[in-house]
Design a protein around this motif. Structure first.
Motif, PDB file in Angstrom:
ATOM      1  N   ILE A   1      10.873  -6.170  -0.200  1.00  0.00           N
ATOM      2  CA  ILE A   1      11.242  -5.675   1.126  1.00  0.00           C
ATOM      3  C   ILE A   1      10.683  -6.644   2.156  1.00  0.00           C
ATOM      4  N   PRO A   2      11.509  -7.255   3.001  1.00  0.00           N
ATOM      5  CA  PRO A   2      11.021  -8.237   3.977  1.00  0.00           C
ATOM      6  C   PRO A   2      10.007  -7.630   4.942  1.00  0.00           C
ATOM      7  N   PRO A   3       8.959  -8.349   5.269  1.00  0.00           N
ATOM      8  CA  PRO A   3       7.959  -7.830   6.220  1.00  0.00           C
ATOM      9  C   PRO A   3       8.549  -7.460   7.570  1.00  0.00           C
ATOM     10  N   ARG A   4       9.534  -8.211   8.062  1.00  0.00           N
ATOM     11  CA  ARG A   4      10.086  -7.893   9.378  1.00  0.00           C
ATOM     12  C   ARG A   4      10.830  -6.555   9.322  1.00  0.00           C
ATOM     13  N   PHE A   5      11.404  -6.203   8.177  1.00  0.00           N
ATOM     14  CA  PHE A   5      12.082  -4.918   8.032  1.00  0.00           C
ATOM     15  C   PHE A   5      11.073  -3.782   8.137  1.00  0.00           C
ATOM     16  N   VAL A   6       9.960  -3.931   7.434  1.00  0.00           N
ATOM     17  CA  VAL A   6       8.908  -2.919   7.483  1.00  0.00           C
ATOM     18  C   VAL A   6       8.339  -2.816   8.894  1.00  0.00           C
ATOM     19  N   ALA A   7       8.114  -3.974   9.535  1.00  0.00           N
ATOM     20  CA  ALA A   7       7.554  -3.980  10.884  1.00  0.00           C
ATOM     21  C   ALA A   7       8.478  -3.313  11.892  1.00  0.00           C
ATOM     22  N   GLY A   8       9.774  -3.299  11.599  1.00  0.00           N
ATOM     23  CA  GLY A   8      10.729  -2.694  12.515  1.00  0.00           C
ATOM     24  C   GLY A   8      10.833  -1.192  12.404  1.00  0.00           C
ATOM     25  N   CYS A   9      10.142  -0.608  11.442  1.00  0.00           N
ATOM     26  CA  CYS A   9      10.191   0.850  11.299  1.00  0.00           C
ATOM     27  C   CYS A   9       9.483   1.502  12.486  1.00  0.00           C
ATOM     28  N   ALA A  10      10.142   2.451  13.101  1.00  0.00           N
ATOM     29  CA  ALA A  10       9.601   3.095  14.300  1.00  0.00           C
ATOM     30  C   ALA A  10       8.621   4.215  13.988  1.00  0.00           C
ATOM     31  N   PHE A  11       8.397   4.489  12.706  1.00  0.00           N
ATOM     32  CA  PHE A  11       7.599   5.663  12.342  1.00  0.00           C
ATOM     33  C   PHE A  11       6.501   5.262  11.357  1.00  0.00           C
ATOM     34  N   PRO A  12       5.256   5.191  11.801  1.00  0.00           N
ATOM     35  CA  PRO A  12       4.150   4.831  10.903  1.00  0.00           C
ATOM     36  C   PRO A  12       4.025   5.812   9.744  1.00  0.00           C
ATOM     37  N   GLY A  13       3.655   5.272   8.603  1.00  0.00           N
ATOM     38  CA  GLY A  13       3.410   6.105   7.438  1.00  0.00           C
ATOM     39  C   GLY A  13       4.546   6.174   6.446  1.00  0.00           C
ATOM     40  N   VAL A  14       5.751   5.772   6.847  1.00  0.00           N
ATOM     41  CA  VAL A  14       6.866   5.718   5.898  1.00  0.00           C
ATOM     42  C   VAL A  14       6.569   4.658   4.844  1.00  0.00           C
ATOM     43  N   ARG A  15       6.908   4.931   3.612  1.00  0.00           N
ATOM     44  CA  ARG A  15       6.601   4.019   2.507  1.00  0.00           C
ATOM     45  C   ARG A  15       7.772   3.077   2.243  1.00  0.00           C
ATOM     46  N   PHE A  16       7.468   1.816   1.946  1.00  0.00           N
ATOM     47  CA  PHE A  16       8.470   0.822   1.586  1.00  0.00           C
ATOM     48  C   PHE A  16       8.065   0.199   0.256  1.00  0.00           C
ATOM     49  N   GLU A  17       9.005   0.157  -0.690  1.00  0.00           N
ATOM     50  CA  GLU A  17       8.692  -0.375  -2.007  1.00  0.00           C
ATOM     51  C   GLU A  17       9.816  -1.271  -2.518  1.00  0.00           C
ATOM     52  N   GLY A  18       9.454  -2.501  -2.873  1.00  0.00           N
ATOM     53  CA  GLY A  18      10.330  -3.404  -3.599  1.00  0.00           C
ATOM     54  C   GLY A  18       9.653  -3.790  -4.895  1.00  0.00           C
ATOM     55  N   TYR A  19      10.379  -4.479  -5.738  1.00  0.00           N
ATOM     56  CA  TYR A  19       9.815  -4.836  -7.042  1.00  0.00           C
ATOM     57  C   TYR A  19       8.519  -5.628  -6.886  1.00  0.00           C
ATOM     58  N   LEU A  20       8.510  -6.594  -5.970  1.00  0.00           N
ATOM     59  CA  LEU A  20       7.328  -7.432  -5.788  1.00  0.00           C
ATOM     60  C   LEU A  20       6.216  -6.708  -5.034  1.00  0.00           C
ATOM     61  N   ASP A  21       6.545  -5.595  -4.407  1.00  0.00           N
ATOM     62  CA  ASP A  21       5.577  -4.889  -3.568  1.00  0.00           C
ATOM     63  C   ASP A  21       4.977  -3.667  -4.257  1.00  0.00           C
ATOM     64  N   SER A  22       5.383  -3.405  -5.500  1.00  0.00           N
ATOM     65  CA  SER A  22       5.011  -2.151  -6.141  1.00  0.00           C
ATOM     66  C   SER A  22       4.120  -2.399  -7.356  1.00  0.00           C
ATOM     67  N   ASP A  23       3.081  -1.584  -7.469  1.00  0.00           N
ATOM     68  CA  ASP A  23       2.219  -1.657  -8.649  1.00  0.00           C
ATOM     69  C   ASP A  23       2.908  -1.067  -9.877  1.00  0.00           C
ATOM     70  N   GLN A  24       3.816  -0.131  -9.652  1.00  0.00           N
ATOM     71  CA  GLN A  24       4.561   0.474 -10.755  1.00  0.00           C
ATOM     72  C   GLN A  24       6.007   0.672 -10.299  1.00  0.00           C
ATOM     73  N   PRO A  25       6.837  -0.351 -10.421  1.00  0.00           N
ATOM     74  CA  PRO A  25       8.195  -0.255  -9.887  1.00  0.00           C
ATOM     75  C   PRO A  25       9.094   0.712 -10.632  1.00  0.00           C
ATOM     76  N   TYR A  26       8.869   0.893 -11.938  1.00  0.00           N
ATOM     77  CA  TYR A  26       9.791   1.705 -12.734  1.00  0.00           C
ATOM     78  C   TYR A  26       9.060   2.840 -13.435  1.00  0.00           C
ATOM     79  N   SER A  27       9.815   3.881 -13.715  1.00  0.00           N
ATOM     80  CA  SER A  27       9.282   5.002 -14.470  1.00  0.00           C
ATOM     81  C   SER A  27       9.007   4.574 -15.907  1.00  0.00           C
ATOM     82  N   GLU A  28       7.935   5.095 -16.482  1.00  0.00           N
ATOM     83  CA  GLU A  28       7.621   4.806 -17.871  1.00  0.00           C
ATOM     84  C   GLU A  28       8.414   5.683 -18.829  1.00  0.00           C
TER      85      GLU A  28
END
Length: 393
Positions: free
Chosen positions: A176-203
């Protein structure tokens, strides 16, 4: 082919397209629809299908030319989107879709059984965010997400219970591009991409695929964890043509909801024509997975700029919108009906668009929604379509 990147392959097979005239103020009325099969759809058990049982599916397209002043020049389209107009488009589109008198009533209709503490996932498309770079290729924009989140917060969701994701991990590892996250108008919303996630997929949760008997089997592929953990799902695709698949819309957007979606391309028209079976489409298996089918409450198609030429280029003007941006958003609760309307728009714009009916008909046979195709031009029998078109000057 191991030395070729996905981008090189797409460039190699990209189709040059020509435009055909379409007046963007054509109104296609759901009251005149010939759509059939709603009773079959209603048995699917999703929040969306439960809400429309016994009704014709409705798809709303809101067209607002004032949403962008971009001239398709050297500047980025990302800097030319009016959030206030997008927010109004979303609120109006949802009101028309549900028959509600307000944003709050619309979200009540979309999520009638919501209770505090439940989670929702929003699937966006960052297929062109490669190696930490967007370039000028078409990707998701934050403005529709902001408009959705505003309504979800009003419905009672906590920001931390809203996850915006794209878990693409195939030809490239997505994020998820940083500028996309920075453009969110509501703090606290979660953003997750493959490179940004500790656990991207269900086990535990995987999608099962059933390719033709003569073909190599496809392993069950893990589902993105945000989908599995969510109670509800919003699909937010970009309206694009595709050099291999004909179109890439809501169904194919969920290639970013599984790991190694590249293993499915062999069953996509044009990639390896001899290997394609018109009686099978992996996107049907993917979209009938219960975590996707039963949780999808809304499809919001982003055609603010769209991609009529191919899925990887900088947005180009649309002939059917007077050589301007299409400046449109689509709203639907029936995944297939919404898919058909978006495909109709691309088919009218792109004379060389490959045949797309195969997977749409297979999806209808699988009970994933109402199939209906129509040429959206006003002189081509617009009465068959499920879509209501709202135009703002």
């Amino acid at each position: 082919m191991h030395g070729l990147t996905r981008r090189h392959l797409l460039r190699l097979f990209a189709l040059l397209a020509s435009g055909r005239a379409l007046r963007p103020w054509d109104v296609r009325s759901p009251e005149n629809s010939r759509a059939q099969g709603v009773s079959d759809l209603a048995r699917g058990g999703s929040p969306a299908t439960a809400a429309i049982a016994g009704e014709r599916p409705r798809v709303v397209q809101v067209h607002a030319p004032g949403v962008t002043d971009w001239d398709f020049g050297a500047s980025s389209y990302l800097d030319h989107i009016d959030q206030a107009v997008v927010s109004r488009m979303v609120d109006e589109g949802l009101a028309r879709l549900t028959g509600a008198a307000s944003r709050a009533e619309a979200w009540q209709a979309l999520l009638p059984e919501f209770s505090a503490g439940q989670r929702i996932a929003i699937k966006v498309n960052f297929n062109n965010y490669i190696d930490g770079s967007e370039g000028d290729a078409i990707n998701a924009v934050i403005e529709p997400v902001n408009a959705l989140v505003a309504g979800l917060l009003e419905r009672g969701f906590a920001p931390a219970d809203i996850t915006v994701y794209d878990m693409t991990n195939a030809w490239h590892a997505g994020g998820i591009p940083p500028r996309f996250v920075a453009g969110c108008a509501f703090p606290g919303v979660r953003f997750e991409g493959y490179l940004d996630s500790d656990q991207p997929y269900s086990e535990a949760e995987r999608v099962h695929f059933s390719p033709p008997a003569w073909a190599d089997p496809v392993d069950d592929l893990p589902l993105a964890r945000p989908v599995v953990e969510a109670d509800y799902l919003i699909n937010l695709p970009i309206v694009k043509s595709h050099s291999f698949a004909g179109v890439t819309l809501g169904f194919k957007n969920h290639f970013g909801s599984i790991e190694h979606c590249d293993r499915l391309h062999v069953y996509t028209p044009g990639f390896e024509p001899n290997a394609f079976d018109p009686q099978y489409s992996p996107v049907v298996d993917l979209n009938r997975n219960p975590h996707i089918r039963a949780k999808t409450a809304l499809i919001l198609g982003d055609c603010l700029f769209g991609g009529w030429m191919d899925p990887i280029s900088k947005p180009q003007p649309w002939a059917s919108f007077g050589n301007r941006a299409p400046a449109s958003l689509f709203f639907g609760r029936d995944p297939l009906a919404t898919e058909c309307v978006m495909a109709d728009l691309l088919a009218a714009e792109t004379a060389l668009l490959p045949e797309t009916d195969g997977y749409l008909r297979l999806a209808a046979a699988a009970g994933l929604g109402v199939y209906e195709r129509a040429d959206p031009r006003p002189d081509r029998d617009p009465q068959v379509a499920t879509c209501t078109w709202i135009r703002w000057s």
